[in-house]
Motif scaffolding. Sequence first.
Motif, short mmCIF file in Angstrom:
data_model
loop_
_atom_site.label_atom_id
_atom_site.label_comp_id
_atom_site.label_asym_id
_atom_site.label_seq_id
_atom_site.Cartn_x
_atom_site.Cartn_y
_atom_site.Cartn_z
N ASP A 1 56.09 79.87 89.42
CA ASP A 1 56.63 78.65 89.83
C ASP A 1 57.71 78.26 88.73
O ASP A 1 57.89 78.98 87.84
CB ASP A 1 55.61 77.52 89.56
CG ASP A 1 55.83 76.26 90.36
OD1 ASP A 1 56.86 76.19 90.94
OD2 ASP A 1 54.86 75.49 90.36
N ASN A 2 58.50 77.19 88.95
CA ASN A 2 59.49 76.85 88.14
C ASN A 2 59.30 76.02 87.19
O ASN A 2 59.26 74.79 87.18
CB ASN A 2 60.85 76.22 89.01
CG ASN A 2 62.06 76.26 88.21
OD1 ASN A 2 62.07 75.91 87.13
ND2 ASN A 2 63.08 76.23 88.84
N VAL A 3 58.78 76.43 86.13
CA VAL A 3 58.10 75.54 85.07
C VAL A 3 59.48 74.56 84.51
O VAL A 3 59.07 73.30 84.16
CB VAL A 3 57.67 76.20 83.73
CG1 VAL A 3 57.17 75.57 82.54
CG2 VAL A 3 56.46 77.15 84.44
N GLU A 4 60.47 75.17 84.17
CA GLU A 4 61.64 74.20 83.59
C GLU A 4 61.82 73.17 84.41
O GLU A 4 62.13 72.12 84.08
CB GLU A 4 62.85 75.13 83.45
CG GLU A 4 62.60 75.98 82.24
CD GLU A 4 61.87 77.35 82.53
OE1 GLU A 4 61.65 77.59 83.73
OE2 GLU A 4 61.58 78.28 81.62
N GLN A 5 62.09 73.53 85.70
CA GLN A 5 62.09 72.25 86.87
C GLN A 5 61.21 71.29 86.98
O GLN A 5 61.68 69.90 86.88
CB GLN A 5 62.54 72.89 88.25
CG GLN A 5 62.68 71.87 89.24
CD GLN A 5 64.15 71.16 88.96
OE1 GLN A 5 65.20 71.78 88.81
NE2 GLN A 5 64.11 69.85 88.93
N GLU A 6 59.77 71.66 86.73
CA GLU A 6 58.73 70.80 86.62
C GLU A 6 58.79 69.87 85.28
O GLU A 6 58.49 68.62 85.41
CB GLU A 6 57.30 71.37 86.63
CG GLU A 6 56.49 70.51 86.97
CD GLU A 6 56.43 69.63 88.42
OE1 GLU A 6 55.71 68.98 88.76
OE2 GLU A 6 57.30 70.29 89.39
N ILE A 7 59.36 70.38 84.39
CA ILE A 7 59.70 69.79 83.06
C ILE A 7 60.56 68.81 83.18
O ILE A 7 60.30 67.50 82.78
CB ILE A 7 59.82 70.74 81.75
CG1 ILE A 7 58.90 71.54 81.36
CG2 ILE A 7 60.51 69.72 80.50
CD1 ILE A 7 59.09 72.79 80.48
N HIS A 8 61.81 69.20 83.72
CA HIS A 8 62.71 68.03 83.85
C HIS A 8 62.16 66.88 84.88
O HIS A 8 62.39 65.86 84.71
CB HIS A 8 63.94 68.72 84.70
CG HIS A 8 64.82 67.84 85.24
ND1 HIS A 8 66.26 67.34 84.42
CD2 HIS A 8 65.26 67.01 86.55
CE1 HIS A 8 66.80 66.70 84.91
NE2 HIS A 8 66.23 66.22 86.15
N ASN A 9 61.22 67.13 86.17
CA ASN A 9 60.54 66.35 86.93
C ASN A 9 59.85 65.29 86.07
O ASN A 9 59.93 63.81 86.35
CB ASN A 9 60.06 66.83 88.09
CG ASN A 9 60.97 68.00 88.74
OD1 ASN A 9 62.16 67.60 89.00
ND2 ASN A 9 60.08 68.50 89.61
N VAL A 10 58.89 65.82 85.14
CA VAL A 10 58.04 64.99 84.35
C VAL A 10 58.83 63.84 83.53
O VAL A 10 58.70 62.59 83.79
CB VAL A 10 57.37 65.80 83.75
CG1 VAL A 10 56.44 65.06 82.46
CG2 VAL A 10 56.36 66.75 84.37
#
Length: 332
Positions: free
Chosen positions: A314-323
């Motif tokens: 999964d794209n952890v960096e993208q999820e950090i951005h989303n959060v």
Amino acid sequence: MKSVFILGGTGLIGHAAISAFLATEDYHVTTFSLPPVPEVGVLDLRARHHFGNINEMSDAEIVKLLKGQDIFIFAGGVNSHFMPKKPAKEFFFQVNVEPVVHLAQLARQAGVSKFILCTSFYNYFHALWPELQLTGIHPYIYASVEQEMRLLNENGNGLTTIALRLPYVVGLVPNRVSAWVNYARRLHKAEFPLYVNHHNEATGGSCYMTAKQVGQALVGAADDAVISKSYTLGWSNISNESFLMHASKALGADIQIKPMTFRELQAKARKEAHENELAGKEAGLEPVAYTELLTRALYIDPIEALDVLDYHADNVEQEIHNVFASLDNKKR
């Protein structure tokens, strides 16, 4: 079909677990969560949802609630950022250890076959770095290690017990402000300085994974073939510098990150510890000693967990951005 009972169904991990188990179409899902009841349209109506404080129920009531359940998932408890009144060691033991042991015993009485605990990756570093004496210094880590050990000691007599050591988990729950909101507030106040060594190089980092991956890992752990054991999960090892850059960029603000030497970092921590002392409170992670962990690479190689639990990329960096992008000025 099997039945899974998720304690903490409206939290980040519980919410992801509901989706993951329902996606298999092999499980009936029941949840139990603290109030308040979410707004209409937030809960997945394919699951059965209960609200209340399970610790205030009688043993007979809990056993009745768990009858017919095959899997119990504990995704509750209090995290390391909670600041209780002194003594914190006693507090974290009461809220994170005692309920797990008690519920495991009641789950066995009810005929539950597997109890899965979501605990902390600090347990892994406690074993890796005994010289840091993490359980003797940090009340939260003491309770987390005790929680895992005592649950695994409950294994047997019809109940399989499993502990999943989770790193930092990123993700969003509909209509709920992310738990990372306090991090965002402190970042805006320049309270998250970046440690640099004597070569002026930033050091330290941590491991992250998405809530979706945790949900998938819980489904994997529920499989009959998975035996009683502790599994240390993870996915992306990210430096503190990189994480701060991801977070500040997503917040859309001009945040200045001030490099600090270890001496400056400890001075700041001593001030925080003194303020806690004056307020009669005690941190789950002792501020001064925690500076040592801030300067280390809290990285995980989750190869065993990946092999056994089979969670996916999964794209952890993208999820950090989303959060952090979700934490706008209104929510802050």
